[in-house]
Every structure is written in C-alpha cells, then in structure tokens.
Design a protein around this motif. Structure first.
Motif, PDB file in Angstrom:
ATOM      1  N   UNK A 144      -4.265  -2.598   3.302  1.00  0.00           N
ATOM      2  CA  UNK A 144      -5.353  -1.627   3.362  1.00  0.00           C
ATOM      3  C   UNK A 144      -6.005  -1.464   1.988  1.00  0.00           C
ATOM      4  N   UNK A 145      -5.217  -1.310   0.934  1.00  0.00           N
ATOM      5  CA  UNK A 145      -5.740  -1.136  -0.412  1.00  0.00           C
ATOM      6  C   UNK A 145      -5.671  -2.444  -1.201  1.00  0.00           C
ATOM      7  N   UNK A 146      -6.723  -2.683  -1.956  1.00  0.00           N
ATOM      8  CA  UNK A 146      -6.761  -3.768  -2.945  1.00  0.00           C
ATOM      9  C   UNK A 146      -6.116  -3.269  -4.245  1.00  0.00           C
ATOM     10  N   UNK A 150     -13.532  -4.350   9.697  1.00  0.00           N
ATOM     11  CA  UNK A 150     -13.210  -5.672   9.168  1.00  0.00           C
ATOM     12  C   UNK A 150     -13.040  -6.611  10.364  1.00  0.00           C
ATOM     13  N   UNK A 151     -14.144  -7.219  10.787  1.00  0.00           N
ATOM     14  CA  UNK A 151     -14.114  -8.023  12.003  1.00  0.00           C
ATOM     15  C   UNK A 151     -13.264  -9.282  11.835  1.00  0.00           C
ATOM     16  N   UNK A 152     -13.092  -9.752  10.618  1.00  0.00           N
ATOM     17  CA  UNK A 152     -12.265 -10.934  10.391  1.00  0.00           C
ATOM     18  C   UNK A 152     -10.804 -10.662  10.725  1.00  0.00           C
ATOM     19  N   UNK A 153     -10.389  -9.407  10.559  1.00  0.00           N
ATOM     20  CA  UNK A 153      -9.000  -9.042  10.845  1.00  0.00           C
ATOM     21  C   UNK A 153      -8.877  -8.155  12.087  1.00  0.00           C
ATOM     22  N   UNK A 154      -9.991  -7.913  12.771  1.00  0.00           N
ATOM     23  CA  UNK A 154      -9.996  -7.015  13.929  1.00  0.00           C
ATOM     24  C   UNK A 154      -9.411  -5.660  13.547  1.00  0.00           C
ATOM     25  N   UNK A 155      -9.809  -5.181  12.361  1.00  0.00           N
ATOM     26  CA  UNK A 155      -9.231  -3.977  11.785  1.00  0.00           C
ATOM     27  C   UNK A 155     -10.314  -2.920  11.573  1.00  0.00           C
ATOM     28  N   UNK A 156     -10.030  -1.714  12.028  1.00  0.00           N
ATOM     29  CA  UNK A 156     -10.919  -0.578  11.822  1.00  0.00           C
ATOM     30  C   UNK A 156     -10.203   0.462  10.971  1.00  0.00           C
ATOM     31  N   UNK A 157     -10.797   0.808   9.847  1.00  0.00           N
ATOM     32  CA  UNK A 157     -10.248   1.840   8.970  1.00  0.00           C
ATOM     33  C   UNK A 157     -11.175   3.050   9.035  1.00  0.00           C
ATOM     34  N   UNK A 168      -1.593  -0.231 -19.677  1.00  0.00           N
ATOM     35  CA  UNK A 168      -1.865   1.191 -19.874  1.00  0.00           C
ATOM     36  C   UNK A 168      -3.129   1.453 -20.686  1.00  0.00           C
ATOM     37  N   UNK A 169      -3.703   0.418 -21.292  1.00  0.00           N
ATOM     38  CA  UNK A 169      -4.897   0.614 -22.114  1.00  0.00           C
ATOM     39  C   UNK A 169      -6.179   0.574 -21.293  1.00  0.00           C
ATOM     40  N   UNK A 170      -6.068   0.276 -19.999  1.00  0.00           N
ATOM     41  CA  UNK A 170      -7.273   0.143 -19.182  1.00  0.00           C
ATOM     42  C   UNK A 170      -7.175   1.013 -17.944  1.00  0.00           C
ATOM     43  N   UNK A 171      -8.326   1.304 -17.344  1.00  0.00           N
ATOM     44  CA  UNK A 171      -8.344   2.012 -16.073  1.00  0.00           C
ATOM     45  C   UNK A 171      -7.909   1.065 -14.961  1.00  0.00           C
ATOM     46  N   UNK A 172      -7.178   1.609 -14.004  1.00  0.00           N
ATOM     47  CA  UNK A 172      -6.699   0.802 -12.892  1.00  0.00           C
ATOM     48  C   UNK A 172      -7.857   0.469 -11.968  1.00  0.00           C
ATOM     49  N   UNK A 173      -7.923  -0.767 -11.574  1.00  0.00           N
ATOM     50  CA  UNK A 173      -8.921  -1.202 -10.600  1.00  0.00           C
ATOM     51  C   UNK A 173      -8.175  -1.544  -9.313  1.00  0.00           C
ATOM     52  N   UNK A 174      -8.129  -0.574  -8.427  1.00  0.00           N
ATOM     53  CA  UNK A 174      -7.435  -0.758  -7.164  1.00  0.00           C
ATOM     54  C   UNK A 174      -6.734   0.521  -6.751  1.00  0.00           C
ATOM     55  N   UNK A 175      -6.113   0.483  -5.566  1.00  0.00           N
ATOM     56  CA  UNK A 175      -5.401   1.648  -5.068  1.00  0.00           C
ATOM     57  C   UNK A 175      -6.340   2.792  -4.726  1.00  0.00           C
ATOM     58  N   UNK A 189      -0.657   2.806  -5.305  1.00  0.00           N
ATOM     59  CA  UNK A 189      -0.975   1.462  -5.780  1.00  0.00           C
ATOM     60  C   UNK A 189      -1.006   0.444  -4.653  1.00  0.00           C
ATOM     61  N   UNK A 190      -0.368   0.773  -3.539  1.00  0.00           N
ATOM     62  CA  UNK A 190      -0.339  -0.166  -2.419  1.00  0.00           C
ATOM     63  C   UNK A 190      -0.260   0.610  -1.121  1.00  0.00           C
ATOM     64  N   UNK A 191      -0.980   0.130  -0.113  1.00  0.00           N
ATOM     65  CA  UNK A 191      -0.914   0.704   1.228  1.00  0.00           C
ATOM     66  C   UNK A 191      -1.034  -0.424   2.236  1.00  0.00           C
ATOM     67  N   UNK A 192       0.004  -0.579   3.050  1.00  0.00           N
ATOM     68  CA  UNK A 192       0.002  -1.527   4.155  1.00  0.00           C
ATOM     69  C   UNK A 192       0.243  -0.762   5.451  1.00  0.00           C
TER      70      UNK A 192
END
Length: 289
Positions: free
Chosen positions: A45-47, A221-228, A56-63, A36-39
């Motif tokens: 890193x993950x939204x 992600x040039x705004x954060x100088x981040x390469x994934x 629980x009634x819906x699909x998760x949007x994220x992770x 659910x979360x990755x930093x």
C-alpha cells in the motif's frame, strides 16, 4: 489473531500484523513515528525509499509522514504570533522528532500502538507553545486508522493545522485512476490537472483541491485490481495530489489548511489552553468492484 513484534535494526521498528491475512504495518518512532510500511493481504500500500528512511540528514520520502504544526508551507517560511516572526519549514517539524511509545496491544480484533510527541526547547523557538501530540495507529480487518490528539499544555490559545503525506505505491501509473470529491482545484505545478485529470507523465505534478463534496478519496489501481479508499474527518478541508514522474508513487494528502494557512488564516485550528483536539483518517484496501 493480531500480534505485534519489535525489530532491532538501525532504528527500533514496531510491527503490527495479522499473519494469516498477510497484513501489517511497521512504525519507526525515532523517525517521526512514521508508518514506514503498510501491506494489506500481501498488497503493498505504501511506497518507501529505504535510503531516505535510514539517512537521518534527509526527509523521508515514503510511508505516511505526519505534518504538524502546519500541513503545508509558509511564504518565506515565516508566520507571526503577537507581532513576532517565527520560522517553520514546509510541513512543520514533527516528522523530524523522536516519538515515545506509550502503549501497544494486540488481540483477535486489532493491533494498536500509541506514541507521544512533546515540545522541546528547539520546537519552542519555532512554535512558541507547549504541546503534546498523541498518535494512535490501529490495524484491523477493515484497514488502518490513524488518530491524532493534540493537547495544548500552554496557558494561551495555540494555532495549528495538521495533515498527512501518504505515499501510495503504484507500479503502473498508466493503469491508475484517482477520484477526489471536488472539481475545484489550483495547480501548484503548471498543467498538473488537465481536463479534470491529474497528469502523471510530467516531471512533477502538484495540485490542491478545496470545496470538498464529501470526505472520501479513491485510488483505483487497475493493474492490481486494487481500490484504496482514504476517509478523513471533516476538519480536513483540503486534498493535495503530488507525484514525480520517475517514482512509483502518488501522494494523496489530507490537509486541514491550504498553503500559507497560518498567514491567510484559513483552516487554522485555535486550541484553547488545556484543551485537546482529536481527528482521524482511515485507509482501506479492497478489490475493485
């Protein structure tokens, strides 16, 4: 030193972390064993849309939802086995199951957690095979490894194709550059790819790439100088890009098979009775060179 802890919230959440690096992942077994979360080094890193995580009634949007036993969708949500029709919704059902934690460890080199899914009466109605899916998540200084081992517990050959649906957080899409190792794609939403560039300024964009030249995708992600860098085993022959204009994410999804794979017989893995199949993807975050 890597450590782990267990948080008691609405859902029990397992946290694997390297505190001195400000790196961690959070896993929710009751919600499809989703990460659910990755930093990484204090960079998100993950939204995650938290409302979908707790509802629980819906699909998760994220992770990073797990897509099994199919990674895409089927025409009319239907496939055939021994001439009998079966219904599977888009991306399969594992993301809606509860996983059992079977191991967790942490030392100076890494932290890891192992979780199992198994068939149920409900899954057998949609997918007539007895199986065990074992997920192992490993966090180390080089990033995050996600390993899936599919065990065929049945007495007949089992078809499947696995995938992942990672939502990568992007604060400024205008500063985003995506590198997919293929120039061959199909737009699943019109004008998603224009002149070789994925369009992020329309309501929805969705494209699928095949004929991959290698097994690495890069998110700059040039705004954060981040390469994934997303690295996947060769069995993942398709990469899907998906984005919504008003949401700060882009999905870069490794799939084993294309849309309607079970019916067009492309990318399907046929696992013999009593055998197992293991595959891995790896996500690494660094600064842009």
């Amino acid at each position: 030193m890597f450590t782990y802890q267990i948080k008691k919230e609405k859902f029990t959440t397992y946290v694997l972390q390297h505190a001195s690096q400000n790196s961690y992942i959070e896993i929710v077994p009751e919600r499809g064993a989703i990460i659910s979360s990755y930093f990484h080094q204090n960079q998100q890193i993950f939204y995650m849309d938290q409302e979908t995580l707790v509802d629980e009634s819906t699909n998760i949007r994220g992770g990073n939802p797990i897509l099994f036993p199919i990674s895409s969708y089927l025409e009319n949500e239907t496939y055939y086995y021994n001439d009998a029709p079966y219904q599977l919704k888009q991306h399969g059902f594992v993301r809606q199951l509860i996983a059992k934690v079977t191991a967790i460890e942490a030392n100076q080199h890494y932290a890891a957690i192992t979780l199992d899914f198994t068939h149920t009466e409900a899954t057998l109605e949609r997918f007539p095979f007895q199986f065990k899916l074992t997920m192992k998540y490993t966090l180390n200084e080089n990033g995050l490894s996600i390993q899936a081992t599919v065990n065929n517990l049945d007495d007949k050959t089992m078809p499947f194709y696995l995938g992942y649906h990672p939502y990568f957080y992007v604060a400024d899409k205008q500063a985003l550059e995506l590198q997919v190792p293929s120039s061959h794609y199909n737009n699943m939403v019109s004008n998603s790819m224009v002149d070789g560039k994925f369009q992020l300024n329309q309501t929805e964009s969705n494209a699928i790439f095949d004929q991959l030249e290698n097994n690495q995708c890069h998110i700059l992600d040039h705004a954060r100088d981040l390469k994934i860098t997303l690295t996947s085993d060769d069995v993942f022959q398709y990469i899907v890009l998906w984005a919504l204009q008003e949401k700060p994410f882009v999905c870069v999804e490794p799939w084993m098979a294309p849309v309607n794979g079970m019916n067009v017989n492309k990318g399907v893995q046929y696992l013999e009775a009593g055998r197992q199949h293991t595959s891995t993807i790896h996500i690494a975050a660094t600064t842009i060179d």
